[in-house]
Design a protein around this motif. Structure first.
Motif, short mmCIF file in Angstrom:
data_model
loop_
_atom_site.label_atom_id
_atom_site.label_comp_id
_atom_site.label_asym_id
_atom_site.label_seq_id
_atom_site.Cartn_x
_atom_site.Cartn_y
_atom_site.Cartn_z
N UNK A 99 30.75 -85.15 -73.46
CA UNK A 99 29.46 -85.26 -72.87
C UNK A 99 29.50 -84.90 -71.25
N UNK A 100 30.93 -84.98 -70.68
CA UNK A 100 31.21 -84.38 -69.32
C UNK A 100 31.40 -82.83 -69.31
N UNK A 101 31.67 -82.28 -70.25
CA UNK A 101 31.78 -80.80 -70.31
C UNK A 101 30.82 -79.97 -70.96
N UNK A 102 29.67 -80.63 -71.59
CA UNK A 102 28.80 -79.84 -72.51
C UNK A 102 28.12 -78.87 -71.63
N UNK A 103 27.86 -78.91 -70.23
CA UNK A 103 27.13 -78.07 -69.65
C UNK A 103 28.09 -77.31 -68.78
N UNK A 104 29.26 -77.43 -68.78
CA UNK A 104 30.04 -76.98 -67.88
C UNK A 104 30.44 -75.52 -68.56
N UNK A 105 30.22 -74.24 -68.12
CA UNK A 105 30.31 -73.12 -68.79
C UNK A 105 31.73 -72.67 -68.70
N UNK A 106 32.69 -73.12 -67.87
CA UNK A 106 34.11 -72.63 -68.07
C UNK A 106 34.93 -73.76 -68.16
N UNK A 107 34.55 -74.81 -68.88
CA UNK A 107 35.38 -75.89 -69.23
C UNK A 107 36.66 -75.67 -69.84
N UNK A 108 36.48 -74.72 -70.87
CA UNK A 108 37.82 -74.57 -71.75
C UNK A 108 38.81 -73.96 -70.83
N UNK A 109 38.36 -72.82 -69.98
CA UNK A 109 39.30 -72.20 -68.86
C UNK A 109 39.76 -73.07 -68.07
N UNK A 164 37.76 -83.75 -68.84
CA UNK A 164 37.39 -82.63 -69.57
C UNK A 164 37.62 -82.81 -70.97
N UNK A 165 38.27 -83.87 -71.23
CA UNK A 165 38.47 -84.17 -72.70
C UNK A 165 37.03 -84.75 -73.28
N UNK A 166 36.08 -85.35 -72.22
CA UNK A 166 34.97 -85.93 -72.86
C UNK A 166 33.84 -84.86 -73.00
N UNK A 209 45.28 -84.08 -60.94
CA UNK A 209 45.01 -83.31 -62.04
C UNK A 209 45.12 -84.06 -63.62
N UNK A 210 45.64 -85.36 -63.71
CA UNK A 210 45.75 -85.82 -64.89
C UNK A 210 44.32 -86.63 -65.02
N UNK A 211 43.55 -86.96 -63.78
CA UNK A 211 42.29 -87.56 -63.82
C UNK A 211 41.31 -86.60 -64.63
N UNK A 212 41.62 -85.09 -63.90
CA UNK A 212 40.69 -84.09 -64.28
C UNK A 212 40.66 -83.76 -65.95
N UNK A 213 42.11 -83.90 -66.32
CA UNK A 213 42.14 -83.66 -67.92
C UNK A 213 41.59 -84.79 -68.83
N UNK A 214 41.55 -85.87 -68.18
CA UNK A 214 40.84 -87.02 -68.80
C UNK A 214 39.36 -86.63 -68.88
#
Length: 303
Positions: free
Chosen positions: A28-38, A24-26, A17-22
């Motif tokens: 460039x990683x979340x640019x095309x992930x539609x539900x990244x904020x959720x 999703x703070x990037x 979970x901590x890996x995922x949080x790191x």
């Protein structure tokens, strides 16, 4: 160049979970992930409120979640599979930008396909990709997905189970070694699959479906078939095993069930083949050193 390798692990820990949080703070990683904020908000809540070391049940709400590992057993991304009726939708992320360009995305997609079709029994696998995410578009197309619909911002790709099986047999991944099994072994193994309940048995079904099937009399003598006795290098350890059906398995006598991790791994490979396989939550390097006995070579076609 080292062949790309990915395995998908269903167990999700607090460290994951901590890996995922790191990741999703990037941006460039979340640019095309539609539900990244959720997703980011959900993970933050889980880490803050739940003190359990294993969080698998929370991540599997509404779908199945897997961490993607490389051959060094380092998490490099994740896959989420959500089944609706006979359709299944795949979402994947390679989280660390240092891993981009290593073909890990293609390897991850192929592992997700294996789960969707052989374990979850989907008839169709869907991927919805942002139109500007050309890296993902190319990766899914490379794996056989076809464009179904498109808007200015979103492209929807799909792959049917029939097309998947055809590609698995006719157009294997360029970094995967061909394996061979006899017609007799294939028939007996498919019958076994109907009753076997081992958790990773879908891996065996995948190997059977991708294998090149040959007449027992035409089988090369250096290939691992059922009831063969084989010298195997497992990481740094040499072991001698006989590959048998579950009823004949006896670990103390070196009789290894085809439904075990190593058993599923070595079927159909030949002397000199080397590959990686995830066994008991750990990636193992396997090399077929020597086929000491093969029933087909000895004329024992009906063992």
């Amino acid at each position: 160049m080292t062949k790309p390798f990915i395995s998908l692990c269903p167990e999700i820990t607090r460290a994951h979970a901590l890996n995922l949080m790191d990741w999703l703070e990037d941006e460039d990683v979340t640019r095309y992930l539609s539900d990244s904020r959720h997703v980011s908000r959900f993970i933050e809540q889980v880490v803050g409120r739940v003190q359990l070391p294993i969080l698998t049940h929370l991540f599997n709400q509404g779908g199945r979640f897997f961490m993607a590992y490389d051959r060094r057993d380092v998490p490099v991304g994740f896959v989420r599979l959500v089944k609706s009726g006979t359709d299944c939708e795949m979402v994947l992320v390679i989280g660390n930008r240092d891993n981009w360009g290593r073909k890990l995305g293609v390897s991850t997609i192929r592992e997700g396909m294996k789960l969707a079709f052989f374990d979850m029994r989907a008839d169709r696998l869907i991927a919805k990709i942002h139109a500007e995410n050309l890296r993902s578009v190319k990766a899914f197309e490379h794996c056989g997905f076809l464009l179904e619909s498109q808007t200015p911002t979103l492209m929807s790709f799909a792959l049917t189970s029939e097309r998947y099986l055809r590609l698995l047999r006719e157009n294997p991944a360029d970094y995967v070694t061909d394996i061979h099994i006899t017609e007799v072994d294939k028939d007996r193994l498919l019958s076994l699959l109907a009753f076997e309940q081992a958790p990773d048995i879908f891996e065996l079904e995948h190997e059977i479906e991708r294998a090149i099937v040959v007449d027992p009399r035409d089988m090369a003598q250096d290939v691992v078939t059922m009831n063969s006795r084989v010298l195997v290098q497992l990481d740094d350890e040499g072991i001698e095993v006989s590959l048998v059906y579950p009823d004949d398995a006896d670990d103390s006598a070196g009789k290894l069930s085809i439904c075990s991790g190593v058993g599923m791994a070595i079927l159909g490979y030949k002397e000199g083949d080397a590959f990686d396989w995830r066994i008991n939550d750990r990636t193992r390097h396997i090399r077929i050193e020597k086929v000491l006995y093969q029933p087909e070579a000895a004329g024992d076609f009906h063992l």
